[in-house]
Each structure stands twice: as structure tokens, then as C-alpha cells.
Design a protein around this motif. Structure first.
Motif, PDB file in Angstrom:
ATOM      1  N   ALA A   4      40.329 -10.510 -12.257  1.00  0.00           N
ATOM      2  CA  ALA A   4      39.525 -10.206 -11.204  1.00  0.00           C
ATOM      3  C   ALA A   4      40.072 -10.986  -9.847  1.00  0.00           C
ATOM      4  N   GLU A   5      40.628 -12.100 -10.010  1.00  0.00           N
ATOM      5  CA  GLU A   5      41.023 -12.807  -8.834  1.00  0.00           C
ATOM      6  C   GLU A   5      42.107 -12.008  -8.461  1.00  0.00           C
ATOM      7  N   THR A   6      43.116 -11.805  -9.315  1.00  0.00           N
ATOM      8  CA  THR A   6      44.236 -10.865  -8.957  1.00  0.00           C
ATOM      9  C   THR A   6      44.085  -9.587  -8.066  1.00  0.00           C
ATOM     10  N   ARG A   7      43.133  -9.009  -8.797  1.00  0.00           N
ATOM     11  CA  ARG A   7      42.639  -7.788  -7.826  1.00  0.00           C
ATOM     12  C   ARG A   7      41.981  -8.013  -6.563  1.00  0.00           C
ATOM     13  N   SER A   8      41.456  -9.199  -6.419  1.00  0.00           N
ATOM     14  CA  SER A   8      40.648  -9.332  -5.315  1.00  0.00           C
ATOM     15  C   SER A   8      41.752  -9.938  -4.301  1.00  0.00           C
ATOM     16  N   LYS A   9      42.675 -10.584  -4.719  1.00  0.00           N
ATOM     17  CA  LYS A   9      43.747 -10.834  -3.726  1.00  0.00           C
ATOM     18  C   LYS A   9      44.600  -9.381  -3.285  1.00  0.00           C
ATOM     19  N   VAL A  10      44.936  -8.740  -4.408  1.00  0.00           N
ATOM     20  CA  VAL A  10      45.393  -7.475  -3.819  1.00  0.00           C
ATOM     21  C   VAL A  10      44.535  -6.534  -2.824  1.00  0.00           C
ATOM     22  N   PHE A  11      43.310  -6.463  -3.148  1.00  0.00           N
ATOM     23  CA  PHE A  11      42.313  -5.823  -2.282  1.00  0.00           C
ATOM     24  C   PHE A  11      42.619  -6.337  -1.187  1.00  0.00           C
ATOM     25  N   ALA A  12      42.399  -7.827  -0.928  1.00  0.00           N
ATOM     26  CA  ALA A  12      42.294  -8.225   0.332  1.00  0.00           C
ATOM     27  C   ALA A  12      43.590  -8.036   1.246  1.00  0.00           C
ATOM     28  N   ALA A  13      44.740  -8.117   0.361  1.00  0.00           N
ATOM     29  CA  ALA A  13      45.893  -7.872   1.372  1.00  0.00           C
ATOM     30  C   ALA A  13      46.262  -6.335   1.650  1.00  0.00           C
ATOM     31  N   ALA A  14      45.775  -5.426   0.618  1.00  0.00           N
ATOM     32  CA  ALA A  14      45.868  -3.999   0.839  1.00  0.00           C
ATOM     33  C   ALA A  14      44.875  -3.851   2.154  1.00  0.00           C
ATOM     34  N   ILE A  15      43.801  -4.050   2.061  1.00  0.00           N
ATOM     35  CA  ILE A  15      42.766  -3.778   3.334  1.00  0.00           C
ATOM     36  C   ILE A  15      43.379  -4.251   4.627  1.00  0.00           C
ATOM     37  N   ASP A  16      43.928  -5.322   4.635  1.00  0.00           N
ATOM     38  CA  ASP A  16      44.350  -6.109   5.881  1.00  0.00           C
ATOM     39  C   ASP A  16      45.587  -5.209   6.349  1.00  0.00           C
ATOM     40  N   LEU A  17      46.427  -4.767   5.477  1.00  0.00           N
ATOM     41  CA  LEU A  17      47.679  -4.063   5.811  1.00  0.00           C
ATOM     42  C   LEU A  17      47.276  -2.717   6.168  1.00  0.00           C
ATOM     43  N   ILE A  18      46.515  -1.969   5.706  1.00  0.00           N
ATOM     44  CA  ILE A  18      46.148  -0.620   5.908  1.00  0.00           C
ATOM     45  C   ILE A  18      45.452  -0.683   7.245  1.00  0.00           C
ATOM     46  N   ALA A  19      44.690  -1.542   7.400  1.00  0.00           N
ATOM     47  CA  ALA A  19      43.946  -1.663   8.724  1.00  0.00           C
ATOM     48  C   ALA A  19      44.863  -1.884   9.707  1.00  0.00           C
ATOM     49  N   GLU A  20      45.885  -2.816   9.643  1.00  0.00           N
ATOM     50  CA  GLU A  20      46.962  -3.001  10.660  1.00  0.00           C
ATOM     51  C   GLU A  20      48.008  -2.009  10.835  1.00  0.00           C
ATOM     52  N   GLN A  21      48.470  -1.381   9.601  1.00  0.00           N
ATOM     53  CA  GLN A  21      49.453  -0.331  10.251  1.00  0.00           C
ATOM     54  C   GLN A  21      49.215   1.049   9.652  1.00  0.00           C
ATOM     55  N   GLY A  22      47.841   1.482   9.040  1.00  0.00           N
ATOM     56  CA  GLY A  22      47.846   2.506   8.310  1.00  0.00           C
ATOM     57  C   GLY A  22      48.219   2.740   6.989  1.00  0.00           C
ATOM     58  N   TYR A  23      47.565   3.602   6.233  1.00  0.00           N
ATOM     59  CA  TYR A  23      47.893   3.739   4.836  1.00  0.00           C
ATOM     60  C   TYR A  23      49.337   4.322   4.567  1.00  0.00           C
ATOM     61  N   THR A  24      49.660   5.400   5.314  1.00  0.00           N
ATOM     62  CA  THR A  24      50.902   5.776   5.187  1.00  0.00           C
ATOM     63  C   THR A  24      52.108   4.768   5.029  1.00  0.00           C
ATOM     64  N   ALA A  25      52.095   3.832   6.380  1.00  0.00           N
ATOM     65  CA  ALA A  25      53.027   2.827   6.469  1.00  0.00           C
ATOM     66  C   ALA A  25      52.940   1.761   5.428  1.00  0.00           C
ATOM     67  N   THR A  26      51.870   1.596   4.977  1.00  0.00           N
ATOM     68  CA  THR A  26      51.626   0.386   3.869  1.00  0.00           C
ATOM     69  C   THR A  26      52.341   0.788   2.694  1.00  0.00           C
ATOM     70  N   THR A  27      53.290  -0.327   2.138  1.00  0.00           N
ATOM     71  CA  THR A  27      53.926  -0.159   0.929  1.00  0.00           C
ATOM     72  C   THR A  27      53.501  -1.234  -0.018  1.00  0.00           C
ATOM     73  N   VAL A  28      53.568  -0.690  -1.343  1.00  0.00           N
ATOM     74  CA  VAL A  28      53.331  -1.528  -2.289  1.00  0.00           C
ATOM     75  C   VAL A  28      53.667  -2.954  -2.436  1.00  0.00           C
ATOM     76  N   ASP A  29      55.200  -2.798  -1.891  1.00  0.00           N
ATOM     77  CA  ASP A  29      55.987  -4.180  -1.726  1.00  0.00           C
ATOM     78  C   ASP A  29      55.176  -5.068  -0.652  1.00  0.00           C
ATOM     79  N   ALA A  30      54.903  -4.469   0.335  1.00  0.00           N
ATOM     80  CA  ALA A  30      54.290  -5.395   1.460  1.00  0.00           C
ATOM     81  C   ALA A  30      52.957  -5.745   0.920  1.00  0.00           C
ATOM     82  N   ILE A  31      52.024  -5.087   0.363  1.00  0.00           N
ATOM     83  CA  ILE A  31      50.775  -5.641  -0.420  1.00  0.00           C
ATOM     84  C   ILE A  31      51.169  -6.663  -1.409  1.00  0.00           C
ATOM     85  N   ALA A  32      52.335  -6.566  -2.368  1.00  0.00           N
ATOM     86  CA  ALA A  32      52.303  -7.463  -3.242  1.00  0.00           C
ATOM     87  C   ALA A  32      52.835  -8.775  -2.702  1.00  0.00           C
TER      88      ALA A  32
END
Length: 188
Positions: A4-32
């Protein structure tokens, strides 16, 4: 770290990155990297970038709907409407990145199930409050409550984003007061 903690950290990173640069430009590498986990951890927990985004939308929409349900209380329908608007403003004050993602990314055809969930759960709170306003006689009988719910939700979402981006010093209460004055004037 728990799953659950891991999923929360990944969610937080993904939402921030997608908000910053868009879904298409966001990579799994960047999220991780942003989450401080291995790329394989993201795939282990979600399977793909698309599945991660779907899970993120579902999780965030449920949190939003819960916040709106908790806010939608009051002795009258108008009090409940005012409280729901304030609840949405406060939610997006805390989760501004999700607000930007919601506005920019969610309406793609790939996420129509998430849109349906948003419609049923979050906008449904507004629909229920507006039906109550009609029943109490404080909103006109012919009010299309579902369309009005969508309009109110969209208005509050847009104003919340604009306030954070352009007027961060504007008190939330002032923004809320302006919105509910507009709403009260249009319901009759």
C-alpha cells in the motif's frame, strides 16, 4: 515498505509527473525514479503505464467522491450545496496535481470507465444535493440536475486550478463565497 505504501508513492509520483508534463510524455522510468522505486516495482504493482493510470484515476476519484460525500451535509439543500462546493475546493487545494490531470487527461476515450465512475460517484453527490434543492423548493422544478451537477463540478474544478495557479494568496473562503453566490442566484 508495504504494498500500500509503495502504491501510494507511485501514485503520488505519477500524478505529479502527469500534471507537469502530460500523460504521453510521462514514462514509467520517470515515475519509478520520482517514487524512489525500481521500474520493475511499478510493473509488478500495476502491469503497465495504462493500468497504473487507470488505477490512479479510480483511487483518486474514490477519494474525491468520499470528500464530497462527507462535505454534503447541512440542514438544507443550499447548506449542503455550499458545503459540497467548499469540500471540492479544499480537496483540490490539497490535491492540485489531480485537478490538473482531471482537466487535461481524463477525457480521453481510453478512460471512459473512469469518467463513468466520476459521473456516478463524485458528480452524483452534486446531483443528489440538487434533487434535494428541487424537492425543498429552493431550485426550480424543471432543473436538469445531472447537467447542473456537471456544470457546478466543472466550474469549481476550473476555479480551483485557476486560483492555485494565478491567485494562490486569494483566501479559499473568498473564492467559495463568490461561487456559492453565483449558484444561489442561478438555481431559482
Amino acid at each position: 515498505m508495504s504494498r500500500a505504501e509503495t502504491r501510494s508513492k507511485v501514485f503520488a509520483a505519477a500524478i505529479d509527473l502527469i500534471a507537469e508534463q502530460g500523460y504521453t510524455a510521462t514514462t514509467v522510468d520517470a515515475i519509478a525514479e520520482r517514487a524512489g522505486v525500481a521500474k520493475g516495482t511499478v510493473f509488478y504493482n500495476f502491469g503497465s503505464k495504462e493500468a497504473l493510470f487507470t488505477a490512479l484515476l479510480e483511487h483518486s476519484i474514490e477519494r474525491l467522491a468520499q470528500a464530497l460525500r462527507e462535505a454534503a451535509i447541512g440542514d438544507s439543500a443550499l447548506a449542503a450545496l455550499d458545503a459540497t462546493v467548499l469540500g471540492q475546493l479544499r480537496f483540490f487545494e490539497e490535491y492540485g496535481a489531480f485537478a490538473r490531470v482531471l482537466l487535461a487527461e481524463m477525457w480521453r476515450t481510453a478512460w471512459q470507465e473512469a469518467v463513468a465512475k466520476l459521473r456516478a460517484e463524485a458528480l452524483g453527490v452534486y446531483s443528489d444535493v440538487l434533487r434535494r434543492a428541487v424537492a425543498e423548493g429552493v431550485a426550480r422544478e424543471d432543473l436538469d440536475t445531472d447537467t447542473a451537477a456537471t456544470a457546478i463540478f466543472g466550474m469549481v474544478l476550473t476555479v480551483a486550478i485557476e486560483r492555485r495557479a494565478l491567485h494562490p494568496d486569494r483566501p479559499l473562503e473568498r473564492t467559495h463565497r463568490t461561487l456559492v453566490e453565483l449558484l444561489h442566484g442561478r438555481l431559482r
